[in-house]
Design a protein around this motif. Structure first.
Motif, PDB file in Angstrom:
ATOM      1  N   ALA A 143       0.960  -5.065   1.612  1.00  0.00           N
ATOM      2  CA  ALA A 143       0.329  -3.958   2.346  1.00  0.00           C
ATOM      3  C   ALA A 143      -1.125  -4.283   2.647  1.00  0.00           C
ATOM      4  CB  ALA A 143       0.398  -2.689   1.500  1.00  0.00           C
TER       5      ALA A 143
ATOM      6  N   GLU B 102      -2.281   7.093   0.441  1.00  0.00           N
ATOM      7  CA  GLU B 102      -2.488   6.503   1.769  1.00  0.00           C
ATOM      8  C   GLU B 102      -1.972   7.447   2.859  1.00  0.00           C
ATOM      9  OE1 GLU B 102      -1.588   2.238   3.840  1.00  0.00           O
ATOM     10  OE2 GLU B 102       0.121   3.421   3.184  1.00  0.00           O
TER      11      GLU B 102
ATOM     12  N   GLU C 276       5.788  -2.266  -0.676  1.00  0.00           N
ATOM     13  CA  GLU C 276       4.841  -3.193  -0.030  1.00  0.00           C
ATOM     14  C   GLU C 276       3.574  -3.330  -0.871  1.00  0.00           C
ATOM     15  OE1 GLU C 276       6.306  -2.496   4.576  1.00  0.00           O
ATOM     16  OE2 GLU C 276       4.302  -1.824   4.011  1.00  0.00           O
TER      17      GLU C 276
ATOM     18  N   PRO D  24       4.162   5.198  10.256  1.00  0.00           N
ATOM     19  CA  PRO D  24       3.523   5.471   8.956  1.00  0.00           C
ATOM     20  C   PRO D  24       3.655   6.947   8.596  1.00  0.00           C
ATOM     21  CG  PRO D  24       2.031   4.310  10.445  1.00  0.00           C
ATOM     22  CD  PRO D  24       3.226   4.687  11.260  1.00  0.00           C
TER      23      PRO D  24
ATOM     24  N   ALA E 239       0.996   4.934  -2.219  1.00  0.00           N
ATOM     25  CA  ALA E 239       1.655   5.270  -0.940  1.00  0.00           C
ATOM     26  C   ALA E 239       1.385   6.722  -0.554  1.00  0.00           C
ATOM     27  CB  ALA E 239       3.161   5.000  -1.052  1.00  0.00           C
TER      28      ALA E 239
ATOM     29  N   ASN F 241       9.470   2.513   0.663  1.00  0.00           N
ATOM     30  CA  ASN F 241       9.233   1.192   1.290  1.00  0.00           C
ATOM     31  C   ASN F 241       7.760   0.806   1.202  1.00  0.00           C
ATOM     32  OD1 ASN F 241      11.909   1.046   1.918  1.00  0.00           O
ATOM     33  ND2 ASN F 241      11.674   1.693   4.054  1.00  0.00           N
ATOM     34  N   ARG F 242       6.893   1.785   1.470  1.00  0.00           N
ATOM     35  CA  ARG F 242       5.461   1.477   1.444  1.00  0.00           C
ATOM     36  C   ARG F 242       5.008   1.160   0.011  1.00  0.00           C
ATOM     37  NH1 ARG F 242       1.774  -1.040   4.266  1.00  0.00           N
ATOM     38  NH2 ARG F 242      -0.311  -0.117   4.099  1.00  0.00           N
TER      39      ARG F 242
END
Ligand code: CP
Length: 307
Positions: free
Chosen positions: A35, A297, A29, A3, A294, A25-26
């Motif tokens: 996610a 996060e 998701e 991550p 993202a 990519n995140r």
């Protein structure tokens, strides 16, 4: 892939290419509901916008709410900024009352240098745009939009068109697209060009390359940053440098149209092009929420707010 963890996001140079791909990519998701995340404590975010914004401000707020953060409102018009409070003192106050993450847009280039790691500034800072400097989350959402279309960057021919010298979007995108192997062409008026961009691409005439492009990335004319506000009339700019319907028809059928918005319709591009099949302008806005989730996060991970 591990991550991504970020203390701040100030410029695109803060990110490795692995982190850029990881954030894309995140964000995808989040976009496709794959996610999962859970904050382990209350997290307080604020959005300090000292320049106008629709997309960046509200998509950050949407992202913060989707991540279950507490959003503390701030309005420059009703704050003590009007009594002479400095940026440092505003952010110092926000930290003192318990803000964890501040998204900041300010007209002063590199405003964050007077904040990061300064006494009492305990929050993480995300740059929502610094003058003509950078706009890292716009760049990341633009890269997400391009990646989702082509699945790669290497060798893509991308024209960045318009008011390049005054555009923080152009600078952030040119830096990362060049690192990712895209071929960048700059089109538009010479008086709105800045030779510091030469290191990432080359100037070309849009009409000479229209049918070779994978991406035509139009920029807003930054009237508020021009000394001579009348350097081009709208119609003259559109005819000479804009994406007219005639130019639109010459694009390769796979070429996508991008613009960070707000758009000046019938100036940077013909109004019909905004919603045209090859336009990804609305998709950019949609992707902005997921990319900002993202990034937020990644900051929560760095700060231990997600385990
Ligand atoms: N693209 C962008 O930064 O738009 P706003 O100025 O509306 O935030």
């Amino acid at each position: 892939m591990e991550p991504i963890k970020l203390k701040h996001l100030l410029t695109v140079e803060d990110l490795s290419l692995n982190e850029v791909i990881g954030l894309i990519n995140r964000a995808n998701e989040f976009k496709h509901h794959r996610a999962t995340f859970k904050l382990n404590q209350a997290v307080f975010a604020t959005n300090l916008f000292f320049e106008n914004s629709t997309r960046t401000h509200r998509s950050f707020e949407m992202a913060e709410r989707k991540l279950n953060m507490e959003v503390i409102q701030f309005d420059t018009n009703t704050s003590s900024v009007n009594k002479g409070e400095t940026l440092y003192d505003t952010v110092l106050t926000m930290c003192a009352i318990g803000i964890d993450i501040a998204v900041i847009r300010h007209s002063q280039e590199e405003y964050y240098k007077e904040l990061v790691d300064q006494n009492g500034i305990t929050c993480s800072i995300i740059n929502g745009g610094d003058g003509r400097g950078q706009h890292p989350t716009q760049c990341l959402l633009d890269l997400m939009t391009i990646q989702n279309e082509f699945s790669h960057f290497d060798g893509l021919k991308i024209a960045i068109v318009g008011d390049i010298r005054n555009s923080r979007v152009a600078r952030s995108n040119a830096i990362l697209l060049n690192q990712l192997g895209a071929q960048i062409s700059y089109c538009g008026p010479e008086i709105w060009y800045d030779e510091t961009f030469n290191q990432y691409g080359k100037r070309e005439n849009l009409d000479d390359i229209l049918n070779q492009l994978d991406v035509v990335m139009l920029l807003r004319v930054q009237h508020e940053r021009h000394e001579n506000k009348d350097s081009f009339g709208k119609e003259m700019y559109h005819a000479n440098y804009g994406l007219t319907m005639e130019r639109y028809k010459q694009l390769n059928s796979k070429c996508i149209i991008m613009h960070p918005a707000p758009v000046n319709r019938d100036s940077e591009l013909a109004s019909e092009c905004v919603e045209a099949p090859q336009s990804r302008i609305v998709e950019q806005m949609r992707n902005g929420v997921f990319m900002r989730m993202a990034v937020l996060e990644a900051i929560c991970l760095y700060r231990g707010f997600i385990v």
